[in-house]
Design an enzyme around this catalytic site. Structure first.
Site, PDB file in Angstrom:
ATOM      1  N   SER A 168       0.850  -1.188   0.000  1.00 59.44           N
ATOM      2  CA  SER A 168       0.000   0.000   0.000  1.00 59.44           C
ATOM      3  C   SER A 168       0.885   1.237   0.000  1.00 59.44           C
ATOM      4  CB  SER A 168      -0.865  -0.012   1.262  1.00 59.44           C
ATOM      5  OG  SER A 168      -1.508   1.223   1.474  1.00 59.44           O
ATOM      6  N   TYR A 181      -2.161  -1.163  10.570  1.00 59.35           N
ATOM      7  CA  TYR A 181      -2.130  -1.366   9.118  1.00 59.35           C
ATOM      8  C   TYR A 181      -0.800  -0.897   8.533  1.00 59.35           C
ATOM      9  CZ  TYR A 181      -3.967  -1.230   4.295  1.00 59.35           C
ATOM     10  OH  TYR A 181      -4.188  -1.420   2.950  1.00 59.35           O
ATOM     11  N   LYS A 185       2.115  -3.156   6.698  1.00 54.52           N
ATOM     12  CA  LYS A 185       2.528  -2.930   5.311  1.00 54.52           C
ATOM     13  C   LYS A 185       4.020  -2.619   5.201  1.00 54.52           C
ATOM     14  CE  LYS A 185      -1.531  -3.594   3.502  1.00 54.52           C
ATOM     15  NZ  LYS A 185      -1.811  -4.849   2.766  1.00 54.52           N
TER      16      LYS A 185
END
Length: 287
Positions: A168, A181, A185
């Site tokens: 991402s 998150y 990532k």
């Protein structure tokens, strides 16, 4: 105006949306694992690989969603076969069984680690149970799938294959209220490079990084972000999600799936340890 003025429904997937390539390894004897295959990017990736003639093992905890993925592939007359393998990615034995099933279906060459989730909260308020779950699904599980799949890829006649990880723009920089998150990532990018370092050139690792994609996961977090920041849902879409991007539209799941197709193909043979960044300028430009 409200966020209802935006069309936030996931676009209907059509054959014309999918990248289909001529590749000597894209056939029914070749197997690809796709995690998170019950919806969104994972579903589109499973269907896109089936459209290229591969045998796909679609892994997800959502059995009904997997059935919908298989039905959609059938509707599009995808020449490849999708095998639904319900899998809890937090259960090591279940993951091992899923990879074994993939190896039994043919030559396991490709893995798309797509499964993900999100939780919106500031670090002082972030529940550790949610942190652990996000890291288990988005970092530990990809590591385990890679660990189990790499020997099978090496055992093919030429040892050629690739493991693609769904990263991402948040694997490149951080925004507020998404700490777990972002941590996952960033770690996933390290895993990608580690796979490349150990792949001896024929077993490649790569990641795919995009901005905001019109998926159920994205739609669900609009309301959460609006509540956490005290702004309207429209402001979340216009200012938070697309405010920094130069391309003022969200990607579709099919557009992301096509990046995995390219990355796995012979055309991606020099993509090794690198990141396919398609974020509309989100992380590379500013005002």
């Amino acid at each position: 105006m409200s966020a209802d003025d935006f069309d936030l429904s996931q676009p209907e997937l059509t054959t014309e949306d999918l990248l289909v390539l001529d590749d000597p390894r894209f056939g029914p004897e070749t197997v690809a694992i796709v995690t998170g295959a019950a919806s969104g990017i994972g579903r589109a990736t499973a269907i896109a690989l089936a459209a290229n003639g591969l045998t796909v093992v679609a892994a997800d905890i959502d059995e009904a969603g997997l059935d919908e993925t298989m039905a959609k592939a059938a509707d599009l007359d995808a020449p490849g076969t999708i095998h639904a393998v319900p899998t809890d990615l937090t259960d090591d034995a279940a993951v091992e069984g899923m990879v074994d099933a993939a190896a039994e279906a043919g030559d396991l060459r490709y893995v798309a680690n797509v499964a993900g989730m999100q939780h919106i909260a500031a670090i002082p308020d972030f529940p550790m149970a949610k942190y652990d779950l996000l890291l288990d699904i988005m970092l530990r599980a990809p590591f385990l799938v890679a660990k189990l799949a790499m020997p099978h890829i090496r055992a093919t006649d030429d040892g050629v294959g690739a493991i693609g990880n769904m990263s991402s723009v948040h694997g490149r920089y951080a925004t507020q209220d998404k700490a777990a998150y972002i941590t996952a990532k960033h770690g996933l990018n390290g895993l990608t490079r580690s796979i490349a370092a150990e792949g001896e050139g024929t077993l490649r690792g790569f990641s795919v990084s995009v901005g905001y994609v019109l998926t159920p996961l994205m739609v669900n977090q609009i309301e959460d972000t609006a509540e956490e920041r005290g702004i309207s849902e429209r402001e979340v879409v216009e200012d938070v999600m697309l405010g920094q991007a130069r391309t003022k539209e969200m990607m579709t799941p099919a557009e992301v799936a096509n990046l995995f197709v390219f990355g796995f193909s012979k055309h991606g043979k020099h993509l090794n340890g690198g990141d396919m960044l398609h974020d509309g300028g989100y992380s590379t430009t500013y005002e």
